[in-house]
Design an enzyme around this catalytic site. Structure first.
Site, short mmCIF file in Angstrom:
data_model
loop_
_atom_site.label_atom_id
_atom_site.label_comp_id
_atom_site.label_asym_id
_atom_site.label_seq_id
_atom_site.Cartn_x
_atom_site.Cartn_y
_atom_site.Cartn_z
N CYS A 1 0.86 -1.18 0.00
CA CYS A 1 0.00 0.00 0.00
C CYS A 1 0.89 1.23 0.00
O CYS A 1 1.42 1.61 1.04
CB CYS A 1 -0.95 0.04 1.18
SG CYS A 1 -2.18 1.38 1.00
N VAL B 1 0.21 4.44 -0.51
CA VAL B 1 -0.25 5.65 0.19
C VAL B 1 -0.28 5.45 1.70
O VAL B 1 -0.13 6.42 2.46
CB VAL B 1 -1.61 6.12 -0.35
CG1 VAL B 1 -2.75 5.20 0.11
CG2 VAL B 1 -1.89 7.57 0.03
N TYR C 1 -6.42 8.24 -5.74
CA TYR C 1 -6.81 8.81 -4.46
C TYR C 1 -7.56 10.14 -4.60
O TYR C 1 -7.57 10.76 -5.66
CB TYR C 1 -5.56 9.04 -3.59
CG TYR C 1 -4.56 7.91 -3.63
CD1 TYR C 1 -4.92 6.62 -3.25
CD2 TYR C 1 -3.26 8.14 -4.07
CE1 TYR C 1 -3.99 5.59 -3.30
CE2 TYR C 1 -2.33 7.11 -4.11
CZ TYR C 1 -2.70 5.83 -3.73
OH TYR C 1 -1.79 4.83 -3.79
N ASN D 1 -11.95 1.53 -1.62
CA ASN D 1 -10.82 0.71 -2.04
C ASN D 1 -11.22 -0.36 -3.06
O ASN D 1 -10.45 -0.68 -3.97
CB ASN D 1 -10.18 0.06 -0.82
CG ASN D 1 -8.75 -0.36 -1.08
OD1 ASN D 1 -8.00 0.36 -1.72
ND2 ASN D 1 -8.37 -1.52 -0.57
N CYS E 1 -0.36 3.31 -7.24
CA CYS E 1 -1.18 2.54 -6.29
C CYS E 1 -1.21 1.09 -6.75
O CYS E 1 -1.57 0.83 -7.89
CB CYS E 1 -2.60 3.11 -6.26
SG CYS E 1 -3.78 2.15 -5.29
N VAL E 2 -0.83 0.17 -5.87
CA VAL E 2 -0.85 -1.24 -6.28
C VAL E 2 -2.28 -1.79 -6.36
O VAL E 2 -2.50 -2.85 -6.94
CB VAL E 2 -0.01 -2.14 -5.34
CG1 VAL E 2 1.46 -1.90 -5.53
CG2 VAL E 2 -0.41 -1.93 -3.90
N GLN E 3 -3.23 -1.08 -5.80
CA GLN E 3 -4.63 -1.53 -5.84
C GLN E 3 -5.28 -1.23 -7.19
O GLN E 3 -6.17 -1.95 -7.62
CB GLN E 3 -5.42 -0.87 -4.71
CG GLN E 3 -6.90 -1.21 -4.67
CD GLN E 3 -7.20 -2.58 -4.12
OE1 GLN E 3 -6.34 -3.45 -4.08
NE2 GLN E 3 -8.43 -2.80 -3.69
#
Length: 247
Positions: free
Chosen positions: A63, A65, A120, A150, A181-183
């Protein structure tokens, strides 16, 4: 993390002999807010201990951030803290944070100035921008997609990033960060944007995979993942925040 990191390592398996297993432990977080990110980070030591029980060879903290929201340079603190957890558990392993990996990747690529896309809200995106600037890399134009949930971040269509990247003022950028962002998925658009803009394009996930491969003392390569994993930077030095034994 649980989709693109394995995909990158599987792509490596297509061109190299090593084989990998993947293990995960989750820190809870639903809304991408500073308060939830701080609570999430506080749970990272539990995850490191659980994963080290499996005697893994490298850990990735996924994560970006969450790390950057804890203060400038915090990736070094986190990597040292979590590596110590594995050492205390008699299962020492290097720890790669996506925040530290992105900074390292930009240094490997020789980036002085970048353009950036993040999912974000604007305040958190600005925090990410300031964190990267504090590491000595200028950030020119950037785009905050303002996706608060998320799960919605994970559901964002990576194909949309092609058009978003074209809208960036990227003329003076050495590198484009397509997903900070890895998400937020971006892998299938990395090489499309790279070819259309004519400059290296990376993501937090690609950067993390590159650093994890180097932490394993393996050439960092993965077909279809852009310049960083093309082979040109396969042997870039890995410099952990804390010197520890690697299996």
């Amino acid at each position: 993390m649980e989709t693109e990191i394995p995909a990158l390592f599987r792509a490596r398996e297509a061109v190299a002999p090593e084989r990998f297993t993947f293990h995960s432990s989750r820190m809870r977080m639903k809304e991408v807010t500073k308060k939830e990110l701080e609570a999430m980070d506080a749970d990272s030591t539990r995850c490191a201990a659980e994963l080290s029980d499996a005697r893994v060879d490298v850990l990735g903290y996924a994560c970006l951030v969450a790390i950057m929201s804890m203060g400038k340079g915090y990736h070094c603190v986190s990597e040292q803290k979590l590596a110590q957890i594995t050492l205390d558990n008699a299962a020492p392993a290097p720890v790669v944070t996506s925040a530290g990996a992105l900074v390292s990747a930009l240094e490997v690529l020789g980036a002085k100035k970048i353009a950036l896309v993040a999912p974000y809200m604007k305040p958190l995106t600005k925090l990410v921008v300031e964190y990267i600037k504090d590491q000595g890399i200028d950030v020119g134009d950037y785009r905050a997609l303002e996706i608060p949930n998320n799960l919605d971040v994970a559901a964002h269509d990576p194909r949309n990033l092609v058009g978003i990247a074209k809208q960036l003022d990227h003329q003076d950028a050495d590198v484009i960060v397509l997903s900070a962002c890895v998400q937020m998925p971006s892998l299938q658009s990395i090489e499309i944007v790279e070819n259309e803009l004519g400059k290296p394009v990376v993501s937090a996930a690609i950067s993390t995979a590159h650093q994890m491969m180097r932490a394993l003392d393996l050439p960092a390569i993965a077909p279809g993942a852009g310049a960083l994993l093309s082979g040109k930077y396969a042997d870039a030095p890995y410099s952990p925040s804390l010197p520890i034994a690697v299996k």
